[in-house]
Structures are given as C-alpha cells and as structure tokens.
Write an enzyme that holds these catalytic residues in place. Structure first.
Site, PDB file in Angstrom:
ATOM      1  N   CYS A 102     -12.215  -0.476 -16.964  1.00  0.00           N
ATOM      2  CA  CYS A 102     -12.669   0.978 -16.957  1.00  0.00           C
ATOM      3  C   CYS A 102     -11.663   1.944 -16.478  1.00  0.00           C
ATOM      4  O   CYS A 102     -11.714   2.643 -15.646  1.00  0.00           O
ATOM      5  CB  CYS A 102     -13.701   1.104 -15.766  1.00  0.00           C
ATOM      6  SG  CYS A 102     -14.870   2.789 -15.962  1.00  0.00           S
ATOM      7  N   GLU A 107       0.931  -1.362   0.186  1.00  0.00           N
ATOM      8  CA  GLU A 107      -0.173  -0.114   0.131  1.00  0.00           C
ATOM      9  C   GLU A 107       1.030   1.309  -0.123  1.00  0.00           C
ATOM     10  O   GLU A 107       0.522   2.119  -0.341  1.00  0.00           O
ATOM     11  CB  GLU A 107      -1.046   0.020   1.151  1.00  0.00           C
ATOM     12  CG  GLU A 107      -2.060  -1.064   1.058  1.00  0.00           C
ATOM     13  CD  GLU A 107      -2.864  -1.046  -0.322  1.00  0.00           C
ATOM     14  OE1 GLU A 107      -2.972   0.585  -0.587  1.00  0.00           O
ATOM     15  OE2 GLU A 107      -3.505  -1.716  -0.733  1.00  0.00           O
ATOM     16  N   CYS A 131     -24.101   0.675 -17.729  1.00  0.00           N
ATOM     17  CA  CYS A 131     -23.425   1.884 -17.464  1.00  0.00           C
ATOM     18  C   CYS A 131     -24.100   2.982 -17.972  1.00  0.00           C
ATOM     19  O   CYS A 131     -24.357   3.092 -19.170  1.00  0.00           O
ATOM     20  CB  CYS A 131     -21.965   1.399 -18.281  1.00  0.00           C
ATOM     21  SG  CYS A 131     -21.005   2.973 -17.821  1.00  0.00           S
ATOM     22  N   CYS A 155     -16.705  -5.463 -20.026  1.00  0.00           N
ATOM     23  CA  CYS A 155     -16.932  -4.893 -19.112  1.00  0.00           C
ATOM     24  C   CYS A 155     -18.358  -5.799 -18.690  1.00  0.00           C
ATOM     25  O   CYS A 155     -19.048  -5.767 -19.122  1.00  0.00           O
ATOM     26  CB  CYS A 155     -17.169  -3.402 -18.968  1.00  0.00           C
ATOM     27  SG  CYS A 155     -17.935  -3.038 -17.131  1.00  0.00           S
ATOM     28  N   CYS A 175     -14.834  -1.379 -22.782  1.00  0.00           N
ATOM     29  CA  CYS A 175     -16.381  -1.646 -22.434  1.00  0.00           C
ATOM     30  C   CYS A 175     -16.900  -2.796 -23.081  1.00  0.00           C
ATOM     31  O   CYS A 175     -17.683  -3.413 -22.559  1.00  0.00           O
ATOM     32  CB  CYS A 175     -17.100  -0.147 -23.223  1.00  0.00           C
ATOM     33  SG  CYS A 175     -16.583   1.196 -22.291  1.00  0.00           S
TER      34      CYS A 175
END
Length: 282
Positions: free
Chosen positions: A185, A31, A201, A195, A192
């Site tokens: 995305c 992280e 969407c 997706c 797309c």
C-alpha cells in the site's frame, strides 16, 4: 478485523532485515537510522555501525566526530548525536540495559512517541500502538477511503487504531501492518492486485479518489540542508578546515554563513581558533 489476513501475508512475505533478528540495542539503532530514511540507504550503514558498536556501552565511548563520520550520508546527522547521547544515558543510568516501559524510553535523548512504541513492539515483543506513515496510510485507505492521512495522528485516530491491536501477537500486527504499507500500500502506485485485504478496502471500492491533502515534495539541491551536508562531509574527510577552504564548497556566502552558525548551534561542528572548524572532539 483483518488480523488473520495481514499477519498471514506478513509471515510469508516479510523482508529479511538484520534488525529483525537482533537484540534491543540493534532495534534501537535501526529506529534512529530509519527516521525519514529508506531501508536501502540504511542497510549498509547499519551493518557497519553494529559491527563497530555492538552495544550501547561501546558507542558511549566513541567521540562525536567518530559518530558523525560513521553516520555517513544518511542525512539529519543530529540523529547520530542523539543516539550517542542515548547510549551514554543507557550506559550510565541503566547499566547498559535498555528500559522496557514507554515512559522510560521517552525520557531518553532522541526518543519520541513513535520510537518508544516501536521499541516496545519490536525490541520487547510487547503491546503498543505503533503508527508510522506506512501504517497510517494503509488504515486511511482501508477504513476511511482516503488516499493520504492527515500530517499527524489525532487523538481520535489513535483511539480507533488502538482497538485494532489483537490480544495475541500484538507486536507481529505492528510489524505486519507496517510492512504491508511499505511494500504493497505504497504512496505511489500501490500494488492492490496482491494486497491481502484489497477486497475490503474502502478506497479501492470508491475507485481510488485522489486526496485533497497536498503532498510535500522534499527538495534538496540548493537548500540549507545541502549546504550543511556539504560542510559536514568535507569535515569527515578532513580533520580541520579553514573557513576560506569551506567557502569554496558553496557559492552563496550568506547561506554558507548561516549553515556554519546552525551547525555550531547543533553541536555538529566546532570552531578551532578564529577561522577553522572540525567535527566535535568531545
């Protein structure tokens, strides 16, 4: 809403990343490294870092110079020092065990709202609201029909998205939405056609309207950041450098002087006498 489709997609398409099969310390290191840095650049540094310092206690014993050197060219080396400080606190105050509660996590050096939430989800498989730019971009397009979210999440946005977190597998939902935003995305040229929620969407249904939010382009060449980076890299490769030697790294004396002062203030370098510098020793 969309839980089944997105989680199902994730389980079939998720990347095989080392921090997804490690302990809480491994997640914490990832992280810190992944802040403003792409996965491809982080992977080799992360692998070597974990081999060298597999626990918070082992990193706590390192010197700042060793930590900055091992950070390599990931950029924003202050993150390395904050991680080092974090390891010291975990070792001294928590006996090497990373706290599980968001409030305790946020009290650690270098850990803010996002990182604390990410640790709860990815290190401890618990429920939290994880909102990085990939998730926020996915939700902005899917629900609001806008290409780019605002620079920072509002209280209303957080409240809306918190309601989307499923009762079961909340941590998987966090990882799945992040992965969908990162791989499908994307900011540029979203995929797309593959997706799992494209049919629902809003942005797609509106024929992909362009955002009125100006996207900032990060520059590098000739910036203060590049100047600072050149100095730190030179000191990684040389134990001590005279100011006259450092001056040869950059052709704008005023910018070089500013870089030296800010690096000293940030604790990334230290003065050795009147006219020499090194990475911090203690």
């Amino acid at each position: 809403m969309y839980e089944k489709e997105i989680i199902s997609w994730f389980k079939s398409n998720k990347r095989d990343l080392p921090w997804r099969k490690t302990d809480a310390w491994g997640v914490l290191v990832s992280e810190f490294m992944l802040q403003q840095t792409p996965v491809t650049r982080v992977l080799p540094v992360y692998t070597e870092w974990i081999k060298r310092w597999p626990t918070a206690a082992s990193l706590a014993k390192a010197t700042p110079a060793e930590v900055i050197t091992a950070w390599g060219r990931l950029g924003y080396p202050r993150r390395a020092l904050r991680l080092h400080e974090c390891a010291k606190v975990i070792t001294s105050q928590y006996k090497g065990r990373i706290p599980r509660e968001e409030a305790e996590l946020r009290a650690l050096p270098g850990i803010g709202e996002y990182t604390a939430a990410a640790m709860v989800a990815f290190a401890f498989n618990d429920r939290s609201l994880v909102l990085d730019i990939n998730i926020r971009r996915l939700f902005a397009r899917l629900f609001d029909g806008v290409e780019t979210p605002k620079p920072s999440a509002t209280r209303a946005e957080k409240s809306r998205y918190e309601k989307l977190i499923p009762k079961n597998e909340a941590h998987v939902w966090a990882a799945a939405t992040m992965e969908l935003g990162a791989l499908i995305c994307t900011s540029q040229t979203p995929k797309c056609g593959i997706c799992p929620v494209a049919r629902d969407c809003t942005w797609r249904s509106l024929d992909y309207p362009k955002s009125d939010i100006v996207k900032r382009r990060q520059t590098w060449h000739g910036t203060d950041r590049q100047c600072r980076g050149a100095i730190v890299q030179a000191l990684r490769e040389n134990q001590v450098l005279k100011k006259s030697e450092i001056a040869q790294l950059w052709d704008v004396p005023s910018q070089l002087e500013k870089a030296l002062l800010t690096l000293l203030d940030d604790g990334l370098i230290e003065a050795r006498g009147k006219s020499s510098y090194s990475l911090p020793r203690n």
